[in-house]
Design a protein around this motif. Structure first.
Motif, PDB file in Angstrom:
ATOM      1  N   ASP A   1     -16.644 -33.238   1.520  1.00  0.00           N
ATOM      2  CA  ASP A   1     -17.219 -33.905   2.693  1.00  0.00           C
ATOM      3  C   ASP A   1     -18.341 -34.860   2.306  1.00  0.00           C
ATOM      4  OD1 ASP A   1     -15.466 -32.618   4.350  1.00  0.00           O
ATOM      5  OD2 ASP A   1     -16.843 -31.030   4.926  1.00  0.00           O
ATOM      6  N   LYS A   2     -19.065 -34.531   1.226  1.00  0.00           N
ATOM      7  CA  LYS A   2     -20.141 -35.420   0.785  1.00  0.00           C
ATOM      8  C   LYS A   2     -19.578 -36.685   0.153  1.00  0.00           C
ATOM      9  CE  LYS A   2     -23.887 -32.121   0.461  1.00  0.00           C
ATOM     10  NZ  LYS A   2     -25.048 -31.631  -0.322  1.00  0.00           N
ATOM     11  N   ILE A   3     -18.399 -36.579  -0.442  1.00  0.00           N
ATOM     12  CA  ILE A   3     -17.743 -37.786  -0.954  1.00  0.00           C
ATOM     13  C   ILE A   3     -17.321 -38.669   0.212  1.00  0.00           C
ATOM     14  CG2 ILE A   3     -15.731 -38.655  -2.214  1.00  0.00           C
ATOM     15  CD1 ILE A   3     -15.860 -36.206  -3.974  1.00  0.00           C
ATOM     16  N   LEU A   4     -16.810 -38.054   1.264  1.00  0.00           N
ATOM     17  CA  LEU A   4     -16.438 -38.805   2.464  1.00  0.00           C
ATOM     18  C   LEU A   4     -17.654 -39.503   3.057  1.00  0.00           C
ATOM     19  CD1 LEU A   4     -14.024 -36.217   4.109  1.00  0.00           C
ATOM     20  CD2 LEU A   4     -13.389 -38.517   3.364  1.00  0.00           C
ATOM     21  N   ALA A   5     -18.786 -38.797   3.078  1.00  0.00           N
ATOM     22  CA  ALA A   5     -20.014 -39.397   3.599  1.00  0.00           C
ATOM     23  C   ALA A   5     -20.460 -40.551   2.712  1.00  0.00           C
ATOM     24  CB  ALA A   5     -21.115 -38.338   3.692  1.00  0.00           C
ATOM     25  N   TYR A   6     -20.323 -40.379   1.398  1.00  0.00           N
ATOM     26  CA  TYR A   6     -20.700 -41.432   0.455  1.00  0.00           C
ATOM     27  C   TYR A   6     -19.823 -42.672   0.645  1.00  0.00           C
ATOM     28  CZ  TYR A   6     -21.296 -43.823  -4.032  1.00  0.00           C
ATOM     29  OH  TYR A   6     -21.529 -44.762  -5.015  1.00  0.00           O
ATOM     30  N   ALA A   7     -18.573 -42.455   1.005  1.00  0.00           N
ATOM     31  CA  ALA A   7     -17.657 -43.571   1.248  1.00  0.00           C
ATOM     32  C   ALA A   7     -17.828 -44.168   2.640  1.00  0.00           C
ATOM     33  CB  ALA A   7     -16.212 -43.115   1.062  1.00  0.00           C
ATOM     34  N   GLY A   8     -18.660 -43.525   3.488  1.00  0.00           N
ATOM     35  CA  GLY A   8     -18.847 -44.013   4.849  1.00  0.00           C
ATOM     36  C   GLY A   8     -17.684 -43.699   5.750  1.00  0.00           C
ATOM     37  N   MET A   9     -16.945 -42.607   5.429  1.00  0.00           N
ATOM     38  CA  MET A   9     -15.761 -42.252   6.216  1.00  0.00           C
ATOM     39  C   MET A   9     -15.990 -41.047   7.118  1.00  0.00           C
ATOM     40  SD  MET A   9     -12.742 -42.901   3.412  1.00  0.00           S
ATOM     41  CE  MET A   9     -11.441 -42.766   4.649  1.00  0.00           C
ATOM     42  N   SER A  10     -17.244 -40.621   7.219  1.00  0.00           N
ATOM     43  CA  SER A  10     -17.558 -39.519   8.125  1.00  0.00           C
ATOM     44  C   SER A  10     -17.738 -40.073   9.534  1.00  0.00           C
ATOM     45  CB  SER A  10     -18.842 -38.806   7.692  1.00  0.00           C
ATOM     46  OG  SER A  10     -18.674 -38.221   6.423  1.00  0.00           O
ATOM     47  N   PRO A  11     -17.378 -39.291  10.570  1.00  0.00           N
ATOM     48  CA  PRO A  11     -17.564 -39.784  11.931  1.00  0.00           C
ATOM     49  C   PRO A  11     -19.035 -39.834  12.297  1.00  0.00           C
ATOM     50  CG  PRO A  11     -16.812 -37.507  11.949  1.00  0.00           C
ATOM     51  CD  PRO A  11     -16.747 -37.961  10.532  1.00  0.00           C
ATOM     52  N   SER A  12     -19.440 -40.892  12.982  1.00  0.00           N
ATOM     53  CA  SER A  12     -20.826 -40.993  13.437  1.00  0.00           C
ATOM     54  C   SER A  12     -21.047 -40.043  14.607  1.00  0.00           C
ATOM     55  CB  SER A  12     -21.143 -42.429  13.854  1.00  0.00           C
ATOM     56  OG  SER A  12     -20.258 -42.838  14.883  1.00  0.00           O
ATOM     57  N   THR A  13     -22.283 -39.632  14.802  1.00  0.00           N
ATOM     58  CA  THR A  13     -22.629 -38.689  15.867  1.00  0.00           C
ATOM     59  C   THR A  13     -23.664 -39.322  16.770  1.00  0.00           C
ATOM     60  OG1 THR A  13     -22.226 -36.828  14.377  1.00  0.00           O
ATOM     61  CG2 THR A  13     -23.483 -36.379  16.388  1.00  0.00           C
ATOM     62  N   TYR A  14     -23.433 -39.248  18.077  1.00  0.00           N
ATOM     63  CA  TYR A  14     -24.421 -39.745  19.032  1.00  0.00           C
ATOM     64  C   TYR A  14     -24.560 -38.739  20.162  1.00  0.00           C
ATOM     65  CZ  TYR A  14     -27.014 -42.654  22.276  1.00  0.00           C
ATOM     66  OH  TYR A  14     -27.973 -43.126  23.113  1.00  0.00           O
ATOM     67  N   GLN A  15     -25.792 -38.229  20.326  1.00  0.00           N
ATOM     68  CA  GLN A  15     -26.062 -37.281  21.390  1.00  0.00           C
ATOM     69  C   GLN A  15     -27.488 -37.495  21.875  1.00  0.00           C
ATOM     70  OE1 GLN A  15     -28.178 -34.291  21.448  1.00  0.00           O
ATOM     71  NE2 GLN A  15     -27.534 -33.853  23.539  1.00  0.00           N
ATOM     72  N   SER A  16     -27.645 -37.652  23.163  1.00  0.00           N
ATOM     73  CA  SER A  16     -28.969 -37.825  23.750  1.00  0.00           C
ATOM     74  C   SER A  16     -29.005 -37.114  25.089  1.00  0.00           C
ATOM     75  CB  SER A  16     -29.279 -39.321  23.920  1.00  0.00           C
ATOM     76  OG  SER A  16     -30.547 -39.496  24.518  1.00  0.00           O
ATOM     77  N   GLY A  17     -29.846 -36.081  25.188  1.00  0.00           N
ATOM     78  CA  GLY A  17     -29.895 -35.296  26.411  1.00  0.00           C
ATOM     79  C   GLY A  17     -28.565 -34.624  26.676  1.00  0.00           C
ATOM     80  N   GLN A  18     -27.982 -34.900  27.831  1.00  0.00           N
ATOM     81  CA  GLN A  18     -26.688 -34.330  28.175  1.00  0.00           C
ATOM     82  C   GLN A  18     -25.531 -35.263  27.821  1.00  0.00           C
ATOM     83  OE1 GLN A  18     -26.784 -33.258  32.301  1.00  0.00           O
ATOM     84  NE2 GLN A  18     -28.302 -31.636  32.019  1.00  0.00           N
ATOM     85  N   LEU A  19     -25.863 -36.419  27.230  1.00  0.00           N
ATOM     86  CA  LEU A  19     -24.831 -37.385  26.864  1.00  0.00           C
ATOM     87  C   LEU A  19     -24.391 -37.155  25.429  1.00  0.00           C
ATOM     88  CD1 LEU A  19     -23.139 -39.961  27.326  1.00  0.00           C
ATOM     89  CD2 LEU A  19     -25.126 -41.274  26.554  1.00  0.00           C
ATOM     90  N   THR A  20     -23.104 -36.954  25.238  1.00  0.00           N
ATOM     91  CA  THR A  20     -22.529 -36.816  23.904  1.00  0.00           C
ATOM     92  C   THR A  20     -21.328 -37.726  23.808  1.00  0.00           C
ATOM     93  OG1 THR A  20     -23.235 -34.504  23.752  1.00  0.00           O
ATOM     94  CG2 THR A  20     -21.522 -35.231  22.226  1.00  0.00           C
ATOM     95  N   SER A  21     -21.307 -38.565  22.783  1.00  0.00           N
ATOM     96  CA  SER A  21     -20.193 -39.502  22.611  1.00  0.00           C
ATOM     97  C   SER A  21     -18.937 -38.742  22.207  1.00  0.00           C
ATOM     98  CB  SER A  21     -20.537 -40.542  21.543  1.00  0.00           C
ATOM     99  OG  SER A  21     -19.413 -41.344  21.287  1.00  0.00           O
ATOM    100  N   ASN A  22     -17.856 -39.004  22.919  1.00  0.00           N
ATOM    101  CA  ASN A  22     -16.568 -38.363  22.612  1.00  0.00           C
ATOM    102  C   ASN A  22     -15.680 -39.244  21.740  1.00  0.00           C
ATOM    103  OD1 ASN A  22     -17.100 -36.033  24.178  1.00  0.00           O
ATOM    104  ND2 ASN A  22     -16.563 -37.148  26.049  1.00  0.00           N
ATOM    105  N   TYR A  23     -16.148 -40.445  21.437  1.00  0.00           N
ATOM    106  CA  TYR A  23     -15.340 -41.374  20.647  1.00  0.00           C
ATOM    107  C   TYR A  23     -16.153 -41.820  19.429  1.00  0.00           C
ATOM    108  CZ  TYR A  23     -12.614 -41.434  24.931  1.00  0.00           C
ATOM    109  OH  TYR A  23     -11.883 -41.063  26.017  1.00  0.00           O
ATOM    110  N   ALA A  24     -16.297 -40.895  18.495  1.00  0.00           N
ATOM    111  CA  ALA A  24     -17.093 -41.169  17.298  1.00  0.00           C
ATOM    112  C   ALA A  24     -16.357 -42.133  16.379  1.00  0.00           C
ATOM    113  CB  ALA A  24     -17.385 -39.866  16.564  1.00  0.00           C
ATOM    114  N   HIS A  25     -17.066 -43.149  15.946  1.00  0.00           N
ATOM    115  CA  HIS A  25     -16.485 -44.128  15.033  1.00  0.00           C
ATOM    116  C   HIS A  25     -16.879 -43.794  13.597  1.00  0.00           C
ATOM    117  CE1 HIS A  25     -15.086 -46.849  18.219  1.00  0.00           C
ATOM    118  NE2 HIS A  25     -16.218 -46.566  18.842  1.00  0.00           N
ATOM    119  N   MET A  26     -16.079 -44.306  12.669  1.00  0.00           N
ATOM    120  CA  MET A  26     -16.394 -44.125  11.255  1.00  0.00           C
ATOM    121  C   MET A  26     -17.732 -44.800  10.947  1.00  0.00           C
ATOM    122  SD  MET A  26     -13.933 -45.140   8.059  1.00  0.00           S
ATOM    123  CE  MET A  26     -12.512 -44.305   8.752  1.00  0.00           C
ATOM    124  N   GLU A  27     -18.557 -44.143  10.131  1.00  0.00           N
ATOM    125  CA  GLU A  27     -19.880 -44.669   9.849  1.00  0.00           C
ATOM    126  C   GLU A  27     -19.835 -46.013   9.123  1.00  0.00           C
ATOM    127  OE1 GLU A  27     -21.781 -41.575   7.639  1.00  0.00           O
ATOM    128  OE2 GLU A  27     -22.658 -40.680   9.421  1.00  0.00           O
TER     129      GLU A  27
END
Length: 392
Positions: free
Chosen positions: A297-323
């Protein structure tokens, strides 16, 4: 423990030495980027350390500027840590609200990071010598991309000068067509060519595949062609083909060097169906030393292929894009290797079909298969076993 922070620049390097107790042993000092400066740095480090002390040297990944001093530090046996500039930037901002950035501050920041960050992995000789493979694979990548642009220019110019030719041959980008267009770069010159000479040119270039009938077919098409007679475009076509032929020879030479290094590496990555020597070399070159990564998973993160995470309050993104942060070359190699593996390996083909059946877009399904492939490669490189053995 002695922590040495180095801010790398083109002509000079700023250095800072800190003890594990937080004592400043040597405030920021500057060394020139030459043998004398490197020697002064080593002497200064040795003067503030005892034989029992653990020395940690850190510097930012600044491309070719850091390569020479990195090699010097490794040759001297000093544990060296190459830090992502983004990591350094975020760490510096966390220390103060003031918007300040200087070389002197960066040197202090790097030394402080070494003292506080236990997750840093030292740069190894394996990673350093792997730079040769990385240089070759990136060089080839740029050459192939340059050649692809030139091939687009050939297609554009043929559309202007002899548009009917494309329907008479399997592809414009073959040796026989390039030889033909190098000598007769437009329809009018082909139409005026002597049939015997035209047939000889085609036959020799195609190694006998194209005979007199093909020469007649091409000449007749040229005589009724709607192609324009533009000497400037004809000259451009000839020169573009010459550039492509030069690039072909250069790429072949680069690939020979890559194959030579891969023969010495003996990596099991090429036992995976669909991953050839060149793509496997690119993945190995960009990852470097697999021991620097605790998980796939750290190799995936190094390649920028991990899904981005966005959460603020009660809002959580359901459509995470590749970093899409990190090594774009590694991301390209993994993504394209996955496409071929899914074509040639039944296990990955079934996995891709499953994701597609779940309603996922092709690119999304490939990204899932890419994660599976990276985990497989990580396990194989750790075990040293070829694909079938690693899979079972």
């Amino acid at each position: 423990m002695i922590c040495v922070g180095i801010d790398v620049a083109k002509d000079k390097h700023d250095c800072f030495i800190l003890s594990s107790e937080g004592e400043v042993l040597a405030d920021v000092f500057t060394i020139p980027n030459n043998a004398e400066g490197f020697g002064n740095l080593l002497h200064t480090i040795r003067s503030y350390s005892r034989p029992a002390d653990k020395i940690m040297v850190g510097l930012e990944a600044t491309g070719h500027y850091s390569y020479n001093i990195l090699g010097f530090l490794l040759d001297c046996g000093l544990p060296t840590y190459v830090i992502n500039p983004l990591h350094t930037n975020l760490y510096r901002k966390s220390l103060t609200l003031r918007k300040t950035k200087t070389d002197r501050i960066d040197a202090r920041t790097i030394a402080t990071m070494l003292m506080s960050d236990v997750d840093l992995k030292s740069y190894t000789d394996t990673s350093y010598h792997n730079e040769e493979l990385k240089s070759l694979t990136r060089y080839r990548f740029d050459k192939v991309r340059e050649r692809a642009k030139l091939k687009q220019s050939v297609s554009r110019l043929v559309t202007i000068l002899f548009p009917e030719l494309e329907k008479l041959v399997p592809t414009l980008h073959m040796a026989s067509v390039y030889t033909l267009l190098s000598e007769f770069p437009d329809a009018h010159q082909i139409a005026a060519a002597h049939l015997t000479h035209l047939k000889t040119v085609l036959s020799d270039a195609s190694k006998g595949r194209y005979d007199r009938d093909k020469a007649i077919e091409i000449r007749d098409a040229a005589r009724s062609s709607i192609g324009s007679k533009m000497p400037a475009k004809s000259l451009e076509l000839k020169h573009t083909i010459q550039l492509i032929q030069v690039l072909d020879a250069e790429i072949e030479e680069i690939e020979t060097q890559i194959n030579s290094i891969m023969d010495e590496v003996h990596s099991p990555i090429t036992t995976i169906p669909g991953i050839g020597t060149r793509m496997g070399a690119m993945i190995l070159a960009e990852v470097g030393d697999f021991s620097n990564f605790d998980s796939a998973d750290k190799i995936l993160a190094y390649a920028g292929m991990s899904p981005s995470t966005y959460q603020s309050g009660q809002l959580t993104s359901n459509y995470a894009h590749m970093e899409k942060r990190g090594s774009r070359y590694l991301r390209y190699a993994i993504f394209n290797a996955t496409k071929y593996v899914c074509m040639w390996d039944p296990t990955f083909a079934a996995y891709l079909a499953k994701k597609r059946a779940e309603g996922k877009h092709y690119s999304v399904a490939i990204s899932h298969a890419a994660k599976k492939l990276v985990r497989l490669i990580y396990a194989m490189e750790k075990s040293g076993k070829p694909y079938r053995q690693a899979a079972t």
